[in-house]
Design a protein around this motif. Structure first.
Motif, short mmCIF file in Angstrom:
data_model
loop_
_atom_site.label_atom_id
_atom_site.label_comp_id
_atom_site.label_asym_id
_atom_site.label_seq_id
_atom_site.Cartn_x
_atom_site.Cartn_y
_atom_site.Cartn_z
N LEU A 62 0.81 -1.22 0.00
CA LEU A 62 0.00 0.00 0.00
C LEU A 62 0.84 1.27 0.00
CD1 LEU A 62 -2.67 -1.07 2.67
CD2 LEU A 62 -2.76 -1.36 0.18
N GLN A 63 2.15 1.12 0.04
CA GLN A 63 3.04 2.27 0.16
C GLN A 63 3.48 2.78 -1.21
OE1 GLN A 63 6.77 1.51 2.22
NE2 GLN A 63 6.74 3.57 3.10
N LEU A 64 3.39 4.09 -1.39
CA LEU A 64 3.85 4.71 -2.63
C LEU A 64 5.35 4.96 -2.56
CD1 LEU A 64 0.98 7.32 -3.16
CD2 LEU A 64 1.21 5.03 -4.15
N GLN A 65 5.96 5.18 -3.71
CA GLN A 65 7.39 5.42 -3.78
C GLN A 65 7.72 6.86 -3.41
OE1 GLN A 65 7.51 2.90 -7.83
NE2 GLN A 65 9.48 3.82 -7.34
N TYR A 69 10.45 2.14 3.63
CA TYR A 69 10.21 3.00 2.47
C TYR A 69 10.40 2.24 1.17
CZ TYR A 69 15.33 3.13 2.22
OH TYR A 69 16.66 2.79 2.12
N ARG A 70 9.94 2.88 0.09
CA ARG A 70 10.15 2.40 -1.27
C ARG A 70 10.75 3.56 -2.07
NH1 ARG A 70 5.13 0.71 -4.02
NH2 ARG A 70 6.62 -0.21 -5.48
N PRO A 71 12.01 3.44 -2.48
CA PRO A 71 12.67 4.55 -3.18
C PRO A 71 12.07 4.81 -4.55
CG PRO A 71 14.01 2.57 -3.29
CD PRO A 71 12.87 2.24 -2.37
N VAL A 72 12.34 5.99 -5.06
CA VAL A 72 11.85 6.36 -6.39
C VAL A 72 12.61 5.57 -7.46
CG1 VAL A 72 11.59 8.26 -8.04
CG2 VAL A 72 11.17 8.65 -5.61
N THR A 73 13.88 5.27 -7.19
CA THR A 73 14.71 4.57 -8.17
C THR A 73 14.24 3.14 -8.36
OG1 THR A 73 16.23 3.95 -6.40
CG2 THR A 73 16.72 5.95 -7.62
N LYS A 74 14.67 2.56 -9.48
CA LYS A 74 14.34 1.18 -9.85
C LYS A 74 12.84 0.99 -9.83
CE LYS A 74 18.74 -0.75 -8.30
NZ LYS A 74 19.40 -1.77 -7.47
#
Length: 281
Positions: A60-63, A89-94
């Motif tokens: 459910l977590q956004l980048q 967290y979920r990074p913007v990269t990849k």
């Protein structure tokens, strides 16, 4: 995806003790690269554990940093505990691979490359124990009270109290033969749950305060499934249940090749199980 190395004898002793004490936990290893970059991959078992314990749901977590979640965390040593924070967290990269990081505490050395850690979630707080250096068995068997000892033995008592509660209910309420509420295959399980005061619900969680109940008719010849494991297909060399059976399965005595293949085809179509007969190394 990072895969942990095998436990050494010291870590195995710690893990066995936690399991014997009925402690639910996830394990994670920090690599040399991860230590330098302050990055830990939230592996599938860790993500599943966090979701089960209502700590965090990466699905459910956004980048991006604005969507990072920070939770209170205690680093547990043999003699003390230190409050810090863990970032999820979920990074913007990849592809936004799920990650976590436990913030360091000044003058507390607990992070070393290739060490394996136990993550214990309790009451929305995360407890981190370095299984590679902390002697959990010695601490818990010592006469000296410490935060780590209080945590492990306290959680163990909670588990035992739930088990005792369930046993008391079974002894008090299931004292004689009772008719099944329905005649369907699920009738016995439904009746047992009703007797114990468990309401019908669609939840996939365990039936009674973390304990899964299994019931069946005495005359039933169908084996109960206690648990199943699902491969991580993205990293598996074998990409289907059929492929696993073909490599590790065997034909039992008394069955011909055609009989064996019919089961393989059934398994490949349903994707619900690996095999009726299977020998795994």
């Amino acid at each position: 995806m990072i895969h942990m190395r095998p436990y050494n004898s010291f870590e195995t002793k710690n893990v066995k003790f936690l399991v014997d004490q009925q402690i639910e936990f996830a394990t994670i290893q920090i690599t040399e690269t991860g230590l330098k970059k302050s990055i830990l991959d939230a592996t599938a078992p860790v993500r599943a554990y966090f979701e089960e314990k209502n700590i965090h749901d990466y699905n459910l977590q956004l980048q991006g940093p604005e969507h990072k979640r920070v939770i209170d965390t205690y680093i547990m040593t043999e003699a003390a505990q230190f409050l810090t924070k863990t970032s999820l967290y979920r990074p913007v990269t990849k592809k936004g691979d799920p990650r976590l990081w436990v913030n360091k505490v000044r003058d507390v050395e607990f992070l070393r490359a290739n060490d394996i850690f136990a993550l214990i979630a309790h009451k929305n707080i995360l407890f981190v124990i370095n299984l590679s250096i902390v002697d959990i068995v010695k601490v818990c068997l010592s006469s000296i009270d410490t935060p780590l000892k209080d945590l492990i033995l306290g959680l163990s008592r909670e588990k035992n109290s739930v088990s005792d509660e369930l046993l008391r209910l079974i002894k008090d309420r299931m004292t004689d033969w009772m008719p099944a509420e329905i005649l369907a295959d699920t009738g016995i399980g439904r009746t047992v749950e009703s007797i114990l005061g468990i309401e019908m619900n669609p939840s996939k969680n365990p039936d009674f305060k973390g304990i899964e109940l299994k019931s069946h008719r005495e005359a039933s010849r169908v084996r109960n499934t206690l648990f199943t494991q699902t491969p991580e297909w993205a990293i598996s060399r074998l990409k289907s249940g059929k492929a696993i059976v073909e490599e590790y399965g065997y034909i039992p005595d008394g069955y011909n090749h055609n009989h064996y293949m019919s089961h393989l085809l059934l398994i490949d179509q349903t994707h619900k199980a690996l095999v009726y007969w299977c020998g795994l190394n």
